[in-house]
Design an enzyme around this catalytic site. Sequence first.
Site, PDB file in Angstrom:
ATOM      1  N   GLY B 145     -26.366  11.680   6.480  1.00 24.66           N
ATOM      2  CA  GLY B 145     -27.673  12.349   6.459  1.00 24.66           C
ATOM      3  C   GLY B 145     -27.976  12.777   5.039  1.00 24.66           C
ATOM      4  N   SER B 146     -27.752  14.071   4.778  1.00 22.61           N
ATOM      5  CA  SER B 146     -27.949  14.551   3.405  1.00 22.61           C
ATOM      6  C   SER B 146     -26.971  13.889   2.445  1.00 22.61           C
ATOM      7  CB  SER B 146     -27.742  16.070   3.359  1.00 22.61           C
ATOM      8  OG  SER B 146     -28.767  16.707   4.089  1.00 22.61           O
ATOM      9  N   ILE B 173     -36.158   6.098  10.653  1.00 21.94           N
ATOM     10  CA  ILE B 173     -36.959   5.326   9.711  1.00 21.94           C
ATOM     11  C   ILE B 173     -38.441   5.462  10.063  1.00 21.94           C
ATOM     12  CG2 ILE B 173     -37.395   3.025   8.773  1.00 21.94           C
ATOM     13  CD1 ILE B 173     -34.422   2.513   9.957  1.00 21.94           C
ATOM     14  N   ASP B 268     -37.921  11.716  -6.713  1.00 20.49           N
ATOM     15  CA  ASP B 268     -38.705  12.525  -7.646  1.00 20.49           C
ATOM     16  C   ASP B 268     -40.198  12.278  -7.472  1.00 20.49           C
ATOM     17  OD1 ASP B 268     -36.375  13.544  -8.593  1.00 20.49           O
ATOM     18  OD2 ASP B 268     -36.315  12.323 -10.415  1.00 20.49           O
ATOM     19  N   LEU B 369     -52.284  34.358  16.717  1.00 19.64           N
ATOM     20  CA  LEU B 369     -53.313  34.006  17.688  1.00 19.64           C
ATOM     21  C   LEU B 369     -52.835  34.221  19.121  1.00 19.64           C
ATOM     22  CD1 LEU B 369     -54.821  30.886  15.915  1.00 19.64           C
ATOM     23  CD2 LEU B 369     -55.585  33.246  15.846  1.00 19.64           C
ATOM     24  N   GLY B 370     -51.636  34.761  19.272  1.00 19.93           N
ATOM     25  CA  GLY B 370     -51.168  35.166  20.594  1.00 19.93           C
ATOM     26  C   GLY B 370     -51.064  33.995  21.561  1.00 19.93           C
ATOM     27  N   GLU B 394     -36.882  13.902   3.633  1.00 21.37           N
ATOM     28  CA  GLU B 394     -36.961  13.731   2.180  1.00 21.37           C
ATOM     29  C   GLU B 394     -36.160  14.812   1.451  1.00 21.37           C
ATOM     30  OE1 GLU B 394     -38.275  10.983   2.055  1.00 21.37           O
ATOM     31  OE2 GLU B 394     -38.574  10.551  -0.070  1.00 21.37           O
TER      32      GLU B 394
END
Lengths: 363, 417
Positions: B145-146, B173, B268, B369-370, B394
């Site tokens: 993952g990361s 993807i 970037d 807004l409850g 990302e």
Amino acid sequence: MVSFTPTEEQQMLIETIHRYAEAQVRPIAHEADETGEIPAGVLRAGWEIGLIPAALPEAYGGLGEHEALTGVLAAEELAWGDLAVALKVLAPALFAYPVLMAGTAAQQAELLPLFAGDYIPVTAALAEPGLFFDPRALATTATAQGDGYILNGLKRNVPLAAEAQKLLIYAREDSGTVGAYIVDAGADGLTIGEREKLMGIRALPTYPVTLSGVRVDAARRLGGEAPLPYEAILNRQQVALAALAVGVARAAFEYARDYAKGRVQFGAPIATKQAIAFMLAEMAIEVDAARLMAWEAAWKLDQGQDATREAYLASRYAADTVVFVADSAVQTLGGYGFIREYPVERWLRDGRGFAMFCGLAIV
Amino acid sequence: MAISFAMPERVERERMMAQALAEGIMRPVSRQLDENEHERPVDFIKLIWPVMRDQQARALDRLKAPPDPEKEKKPRSTYLAMMVQIEALSWGDAGQYLCIPSPLLAGAAIEAVGTPEQKERFLRRFAEGDAPRWGAMAMTEPNAGSDTKAIETTAVLDPETREWILNGEKIFITSGGLALRESDGIVVVWATIDRSAGRAGMRPFVVEAGTPGVTVSKPEIKHGIRASDTVSIKFENCRIPYDNLLGDPEVRREGSREGFRGAMATFDASRPLVAASALGVGRAALEFVKETLHQHGIDIPYDQPYHRLSAIQRDVLEMEAQLKAAYLLTLRATAMLDEGLRNNLEASMAKAKAGKAVTKVTQKAVELLGMMGYSREWLVEKWMRDARINDIYEGTGQINLLIVARRILGYSSSELS
């Protein structure tokens, strides 16, 4: 075109102020906070950078450089050195800039030359006592009487009041508008109280001021009979405060960053631990965000656009940011953060004031 | 140079066009597409395709044109225009925006490390034709993952045929199904040509629709951005031409991050644009809250001291300030792209801030807004779900903080991990 690069002139100014802040202000900041005094030489050197003289029109020996954006860049750098020193260096602007923005030709001709020479202690009185202060609901009054006005009310947090040669007094007028009145030191009915004792900015002398039936001539109302551009003055002040807060926050962030890289615990610099590194990353992000908000508001002011919303959000955001960042810096230093010989606790005390500061900065 | 926040007129025009499209085409079907998860935003795709196609055609023509030093000196605003368009379209509907027919991240990777020939070969399809096409990027795997350097998908060169053979599984993807199943698009697949080399062995490969050995899974069912097509792809002895490798095939071991750097350069550019998308969702929620409060007699003042504000007014001001902070950080990271400046730090700052800010802002909007905020009759709850992905994809908020931390501390990834 969107760009985040200051002009070359602005860059040079930033570097000049940075050199001053680093070489002259930082070394005395702790002592100044402890004793409540700023050495005369440091104040003089700060004045001689020429921020306020440069803002004067060329006819008065200045450069006519009075952009809010330049002011914001300068304010951040000065406050990075020390907030109390920055405020004392800039205090004469509380008087000079409103004269520049709103004075009649005669008032400008009389008053602006005061700023072309050495540091001149003049100031402005805006804030008022009480739990809550609203600059748009002043209790101090200016009542028309004969060919002049009578001022009555209480002011507080007035920088330099005891030594000030002239004060600009903001007061509510008969019609409900706000006016600014030029009062000389020693005027009848003007009393300067005992120096205030504050949590931070302890090297900046501030005082309560009492106005009891102070009489001013019609000619001493800033701008003559024209309405005072009060909102513009307040907006500009908020933007300046935002930039000053960014300067304090940046000082705290940089100190904590460098400390964390040098402080070894568990066999490694604490900056290599995510718990510290993430805190530093958040501090860096918030400092940059607050700075960009101040820049945007200043840019809008310089474009002649209404920047009320931007100035308001920028000053609120910066006031929150400086507390968050300075507090995180104290935490990064741990026990040392609590010791007054380290500057971070001072930055937390100085920074905490921004939510309340009003009338302390126009740059 | 001078500090300026003045949007070029062209950028402002493009923002207004995107905003009009968002209002007229996306918002009316926003709820419907959220409730019917895998339905496609056909009207949006149909309308935006010619715009994207012609933009791509101009970009490719510019590549072919002889270099014009005069023009290169002129300030660009390509990324700025993308930022404001993405923000406006995501204000309309972030899930639909993600279905935009364009090379997307695949394009970013090809732009970053592809040769001129590769750009022409892989991107020309996005510059012509009546049928929309999509590009996608496949990086994440079940066990990577990361930690992108942990990818297990391999690319092995067959010396006989001079083909790369891909094997592995990619997940999460975006637009993968649209790219490979529903159009003759492309997917940029990150694979390792030398697992022992770690990051230095990572390379991006282009896989075209119709290539044998590629299996696209059923789309994922998601918390938010439900209109977006998220799939897994399996590669089983998938053979692609040698020239589908983007960048240099040599693996330099000595501290080299050659392959990885390509991916990072892509980030970037993409992170500020993801931040822009986040900002659009945040603005949608903020505007709706302000409008609804206004109808109930509550306005937000910008000239009142704190003690005069109600708790709701304070909350809204805080939301607004947070969004503005994130917007300005994003604007800076984007403007740096146009100036050709390295923006690694600023891109991660913008992404970290925007991801977190819109998560909080949209959650607060539902709260303010409850029960109506919680109701699926309104879009606020959807925006809260749509916003949440922005602090995840990302690069999670934590990964972006890690990048910021490394940059401000001057640490390498091994010094601060």
